[in-house]
Design a protein around this motif. Structure first.
Motif, PDB file in Angstrom:
ATOM      1  N   ALA A 153       0.823  -1.208   0.000  1.00 35.60           N
ATOM      2  CA  ALA A 153       0.000   0.000   0.000  1.00 35.60           C
ATOM      3  C   ALA A 153       0.856   1.257   0.000  1.00 35.60           C
ATOM      4  CB  ALA A 153      -0.922  -0.003   1.215  1.00 35.60           C
ATOM      5  N   GLN A 154       1.917   1.262   0.795  1.00 35.97           N
ATOM      6  CA  GLN A 154       2.785   2.441   0.865  1.00 35.97           C
ATOM      7  C   GLN A 154       3.529   2.653  -0.456  1.00 35.97           C
ATOM      8  OE1 GLN A 154       2.889   4.525   3.768  1.00 35.97           O
ATOM      9  NE2 GLN A 154       3.646   5.804   2.089  1.00 35.97           N
ATOM     10  N   ALA A 155       3.921   1.552  -1.095  1.00 35.06           N
ATOM     11  CA  ALA A 155       4.597   1.661  -2.392  1.00 35.06           C
ATOM     12  C   ALA A 155       3.686   2.300  -3.431  1.00 35.06           C
ATOM     13  CB  ALA A 155       5.055   0.281  -2.851  1.00 35.06           C
ATOM     14  N   LEU A 156       2.393   1.987  -3.364  1.00 34.25           N
ATOM     15  CA  LEU A 156       1.447   2.603  -4.295  1.00 34.25           C
ATOM     16  C   LEU A 156       1.356   4.104  -4.047  1.00 34.25           C
ATOM     17  CD1 LEU A 156      -0.811   2.412  -6.436  1.00 34.25           C
ATOM     18  CD2 LEU A 156      -2.416   1.929  -4.569  1.00 34.25           C
ATOM     19  N   LEU A 157       1.240   4.497  -2.780  1.00 35.12           N
ATOM     20  CA  LEU A 157       1.141   5.919  -2.460  1.00 35.12           C
ATOM     21  C   LEU A 157       2.421   6.670  -2.829  1.00 35.12           C
ATOM     22  CD1 LEU A 157      -0.650   5.848   1.038  1.00 35.12           C
ATOM     23  CD2 LEU A 157      -1.664   6.130  -1.232  1.00 35.12           C
ATOM     24  N   ASP A 158       3.569   5.993  -2.716  1.00 36.72           N
ATOM     25  CA  ASP A 158       4.857   6.619  -3.032  1.00 36.72           C
ATOM     26  C   ASP A 158       5.187   6.628  -4.516  1.00 36.72           C
ATOM     27  OD1 ASP A 158       5.166   7.032  -0.333  1.00 36.72           O
ATOM     28  OD2 ASP A 158       6.494   5.303  -0.013  1.00 36.72           O
ATOM     29  N   GLY A 159       4.330   5.990  -5.333  1.00 38.00           N
ATOM     30  CA  GLY A 159       4.556   5.970  -6.770  1.00 38.00           C
ATOM     31  C   GLY A 159       5.578   4.944  -7.227  1.00 38.00           C
ATOM     32  N   LYS A 160       5.947   4.002  -6.363  1.00 34.12           N
ATOM     33  CA  LYS A 160       6.919   2.982  -6.746  1.00 34.12           C
ATOM     34  C   LYS A 160       6.284   1.905  -7.627  1.00 34.12           C
ATOM     35  CE  LYS A 160       9.671   3.639  -2.555  1.00 34.12           C
ATOM     36  NZ  LYS A 160      10.187   3.018  -1.298  1.00 34.12           N
ATOM     37  N   ILE A 161       4.982   1.770  -7.526  1.00 33.73           N
ATOM     38  CA  ILE A 161       4.224   0.865  -8.401  1.00 33.73           C
ATOM     39  C   ILE A 161       2.992   1.623  -8.885  1.00 33.73           C
ATOM     40  CG2 ILE A 161       5.027  -1.350  -7.514  1.00 33.73           C
ATOM     41  CD1 ILE A 161       1.813  -0.445  -6.161  1.00 33.73           C
ATOM     42  N   ASP A 162       2.355   1.101  -9.924  1.00 29.60           N
ATOM     43  CA  ASP A 162       1.219   1.810 -10.516  1.00 29.60           C
ATOM     44  C   ASP A 162      -0.130   1.344  -9.980  1.00 29.60           C
ATOM     45  OD1 ASP A 162       2.871   3.284 -12.421  1.00 29.60           O
ATOM     46  OD2 ASP A 162       3.183   1.328 -13.374  1.00 29.60           O
ATOM     47  N   ALA A 163      -0.207   0.068  -9.602  1.00 33.43           N
ATOM     48  CA  ALA A 163      -1.479  -0.492  -9.147  1.00 33.43           C
ATOM     49  C   ALA A 163      -1.218  -1.589  -8.123  1.00 33.43           C
ATOM     50  CB  ALA A 163      -2.273  -1.050 -10.319  1.00 33.43           C
ATOM     51  N   ALA A 164      -2.127  -1.728  -7.178  1.00 34.81           N
ATOM     52  CA  ALA A 164      -1.995  -2.743  -6.138  1.00 34.81           C
ATOM     53  C   ALA A 164      -3.159  -3.726  -6.234  1.00 34.81           C
ATOM     54  CB  ALA A 164      -1.972  -2.101  -4.764  1.00 34.81           C
ATOM     55  N   ILE A 165      -2.825  -5.015  -6.078  1.00 33.87           N
ATOM     56  CA  ILE A 165      -3.833  -6.078  -6.110  1.00 33.87           C
ATOM     57  C   ILE A 165      -3.934  -6.688  -4.722  1.00 33.87           C
ATOM     58  CG2 ILE A 165      -4.424  -8.338  -7.048  1.00 33.87           C
ATOM     59  CD1 ILE A 165      -2.799  -7.589  -9.550  1.00 33.87           C
ATOM     60  N   TYR A 166      -5.151  -6.737  -4.182  1.00 32.98           N
ATOM     61  CA  TYR A 166      -5.338  -7.406  -2.895  1.00 32.98           C
ATOM     62  C   TYR A 166      -6.820  -7.616  -2.634  1.00 32.98           C
ATOM     63  CZ  TYR A 166      -6.045  -2.557  -1.212  1.00 32.98           C
ATOM     64  OH  TYR A 166      -6.472  -1.261  -1.053  1.00 32.98           O
ATOM     65  N   ASN A 167      -7.105  -8.377  -1.586  1.00 30.54           N
ATOM     66  CA  ASN A 167      -8.475  -8.634  -1.145  1.00 30.54           C
ATOM     67  C   ASN A 167      -9.005  -7.363  -0.479  1.00 30.54           C
ATOM     68  OD1 ASN A 167     -10.813  -9.550   0.239  1.00 30.54           O
ATOM     69  ND2 ASN A 167      -9.969 -11.619   0.369  1.00 30.54           N
ATOM     70  N   GLU A 168     -10.189  -6.916  -0.879  1.00 29.78           N
ATOM     71  CA  GLU A 168     -10.744  -5.678  -0.337  1.00 29.78           C
ATOM     72  C   GLU A 168     -10.890  -5.733   1.182  1.00 29.78           C
ATOM     73  OE1 GLU A 168     -14.393  -2.530  -1.301  1.00 29.78           O
ATOM     74  OE2 GLU A 168     -14.609  -4.659  -1.809  1.00 29.78           O
ATOM     75  N   ALA A 169     -10.974  -6.938   1.747  1.00 32.56           N
ATOM     76  CA  ALA A 169     -11.105  -7.077   3.190  1.00 32.56           C
ATOM     77  C   ALA A 169      -9.897  -6.521   3.930  1.00 32.56           C
ATOM     78  CB  ALA A 169     -11.306  -8.551   3.554  1.00 32.56           C
ATOM     79  N   PHE A 170      -8.760  -6.345   3.239  1.00 35.17           N
ATOM     80  CA  PHE A 170      -7.552  -5.787   3.854  1.00 35.17           C
ATOM     81  C   PHE A 170      -7.622  -4.272   3.994  1.00 35.17           C
ATOM     82  CE2 PHE A 170      -5.517  -9.844   2.717  1.00 35.17           C
ATOM     83  CZ  PHE A 170      -4.754 -10.074   3.849  1.00 35.17           C
ATOM     84  N   ASP A 171      -8.612  -3.632   3.391  1.00 36.94           N
ATOM     85  CA  ASP A 171      -8.683  -2.166   3.424  1.00 36.94           C
ATOM     86  C   ASP A 171      -8.675  -1.623   4.846  1.00 36.94           C
ATOM     87  OD1 ASP A 171      -8.484  -1.155   0.879  1.00 36.94           O
ATOM     88  OD2 ASP A 171     -10.631  -1.235   0.460  1.00 36.94           O
ATOM     89  N   GLU A 172      -9.481  -2.228   5.730  1.00 38.98           N
ATOM     90  CA  GLU A 172      -9.559  -1.737   7.102  1.00 38.98           C
ATOM     91  C   GLU A 172      -8.239  -1.937   7.841  1.00 38.98           C
ATOM     92  OE1 GLU A 172     -11.780  -3.983   5.910  1.00 38.98           O
ATOM     93  OE2 GLU A 172     -13.608  -2.796   5.664  1.00 38.98           O
ATOM     94  N   VAL A 173      -7.531  -3.043   7.524  1.00 40.76           N
ATOM     95  CA  VAL A 173      -6.232  -3.314   8.144  1.00 40.76           C
ATOM     96  C   VAL A 173      -5.223  -2.247   7.709  1.00 40.76           C
ATOM     97  CG1 VAL A 173      -4.365  -4.987   8.352  1.00 40.76           C
ATOM     98  CG2 VAL A 173      -6.732  -5.776   8.200  1.00 40.76           C
ATOM     99  N   ILE A 174      -5.222  -1.931   6.428  1.00 40.94           N
ATOM    100  CA  ILE A 174      -4.303  -0.906   5.914  1.00 40.94           C
ATOM    101  C   ILE A 174      -4.597   0.445   6.550  1.00 40.94           C
ATOM    102  CG2 ILE A 174      -3.559   0.329   3.845  1.00 40.94           C
ATOM    103  CD1 ILE A 174      -4.310  -2.179   2.229  1.00 40.94           C
TER     104      ILE A 174
END
Length: 486
Positions: A175-196
């Motif tokens: 998630a942090q890599a996505l916000l920092d622009g190190k990657i373009d898109a993140a794939i994960y289970n939506e259930a992790f949203d609250e954990v992030i």
């Protein structure tokens, strides 16, 4: 005149008789259809079903006799009688079909659905997944690998390309890599949203979902009869909206039900209990709430291992469910052990009358108590007990249709509809009140690494083994038919 008038009266009499007989036949057909439908449902106890059939037969004979009497008044009365009986059958049939429809809607869930998502930064120019075909996609290697692979396979099919991927150690790193622009898109289970969101404040406001794909997994079929003692896991997931959404489980209650002794034991386990997730965490420990990320079956298996018991069924509700149910039944009276404030509400020590929003605030609060999550679990038990007691009140019959509508939209369970019907039949047949007992597992606060989040230390609760053994013993005694007191 008399010679002409008499045949005319006979013709009118025959017409009245014919019309009357037609209405009697309609009444008979409606009665037979209603009897067959209700009989096949197995919801109504045999003694009530037979009594109902006898009543329908008597009403049919009354209507028929009125048509056999050679009187205009009797014929008209008979037609009106048949119409009224048919209307009553239709109203009763509609109400019954509503009950059976709700049982069908609620029960028999056979699949769990994981909503896999592709997330990009909020200002990303891509509008569809095809626009992102050349992006660098990130995944995390800690957990949920099977679903990640299914999502990647789906994306390759949709885009027609072999995707460029990069793997991170944890969901937080991804998630942090996505916000920092190190990657373009993140794939994960939506259930992790609250954990992030717990670790990266404001994360949800900085990203958006570009693509989503539901992965359906068939759950194990349960053959446990509800006429014998059983355990049902009540899961309160920490989201609003559809109750089918996979999410962490904030409320974790085992209802141990013995229909023979009419006892229910409600056992609450704190969401942060530090436990293994069988079949998922490979012997590592995690928060109990994180088990919900991997599906309701993972939560059931986790609690079954903790208390050394078998959990047969589950029922899931969420924030929206609780609000709707409490409001539909006209509020509940909940006893609070402490006076405190939460969610904009003030709670007094003692009985508090609550609407849905107030009950939710009461159920979620933990920071106001020295016992923290331990007390929150007790409060959740108090809310559930208040709901059960309110629903058992005779006055709730006037709200039956509204309650059924709400339950159909708010609860999901794997109890087959035929078993739900059997439960209704048992209660109608035997009547009587149920004894509701409560227990709460306790523990001590700690910081440990969790399976779902990698090496980062998170707040957890170390189980109190004496508490766990006591609960396990009580569950087994209730299942064994022993009558207990609080």
């Amino acid at each position: 005149m008399e010679e002409i008038d008499v045949p005319g009266r006979k013709k009118k009499h025959k017409r009245r008789s014919l019309v009357g007989i037609i209405f009697v036949l309609i009444q008979l057909i409606a009665s037979v259809v209603a009897a067959v439908l209700i009989g096949n449902s197995k919801v109504i106890p045999a003694k009530y079903f037979l009594a109902g059939c006898f009543l329908l037969a008597v009403l049919f004979l009354v209507a028929l006799l009125l048509q056999l009497i050679k009187s205009k008044v009797a014929h008209v009365t008979g037609i009106i009688f048949s119409i009224l009986v048919c209307i009553a059958i239709c109203i009763g049939g509609y109400s019954f079909s509503k009950v059976y429809s709700v049982l069908t809607d609620i029960g028999g869930a056979e699949y769990k659905t994981d909503n896999m998502i592709v997330v990009v930064r909020k200002d990303d120019p891509a509008e569809t997944i095809l626009d992102a075909a050349d992006y660098i996609f990130a995944t995390q290697s800690i957990a949920d690998q099977e679903n990640n692979e299914k999502m990647l396979k789906k994306l390759r099919t949709v885009t027609g390309k072999e995707l460029t991927t990069r793997e991170f150690g944890t969901i937080f790193e991804e998630a942090q890599a996505l916000l920092d622009g190190k990657i373009d898109a993140a794939i994960y289970n939506e259930a992790f949203d609250e954990v992030i969101e717990e670790q990266i404040s404001g994360y949800g406001d900085q990203v958006r979902i570009l693509y989503q794909y539901g992965v359906d997994t068939k759950l194990k079929t349960v053959n446990q009869s509800v006429k014998e003692p059983f355990n049902v896991y009540i899961s309160g997931i920490d989201v609003y909206g559809p109750v089918s959404k996979t999410s962490r489980s904030d409320v974790n209650i085992i209802a141990t039900v013995n229909p023979n002794t009419k006892q229910v034991l409600l056992t609450t386990t704190p969401r942060d209990y530090y436990v293994e997730i069988p079949g998922v965490s490979n012997g590592q420990k995690d928060k109990l709430t994180h088990a919900g990320i991997y599906g309701v079956d993972a939560s059931m298996a986790t609690l079954a291992k903790v208390y050394n018991t078998e959990i047969n069924y589950y029922a899931r509700v969420n924030f929206t469910s609780l609000i709707n149910i409490v409001d539909t039944i006209g509020g509940i009276d909940v006893n609070s052990e402490y006076a405190f404030e939460a969610g904009g509400y003030s709670f007094v020590q003692g009985v508090n009358h609550m609407d849905g929003e107030m009950a939710l605030a009461f159920s979620r609060e933990r920071h106001s108590f020295a016992g923290g999550d331990n007390q929150r679990g007790k409060n959740q038990e108090a809310v559930l007990t208040a709901i059960i007691n309110k629903m058992l009140e005779p006055s709730m019959l006037t709200k039956a249709m509204d309650i059924l509508d709400t339950l159909g939209e708010s609860v999901q369970t794997n109890v087959p509809d035929r078993h739900l019907a059997s439960l209704v039949e048992m209660q109608l047949n035997s009547g009587g009140n149920w004894s509701i007992l409560t227990m709460s597992a306790v523990g001590t606060g700690d910081e440990q690494a969790c399976y779902s989040t990698g090496s980062q230390l998170l707040y957890v609760m170390q189980p109190n083994e004496v508490s766990v053994r006591s609960i396990s013993d009580k569950i087994n005694r209730i299942l064994g038919g022993e009558i207990l007191t609080q």
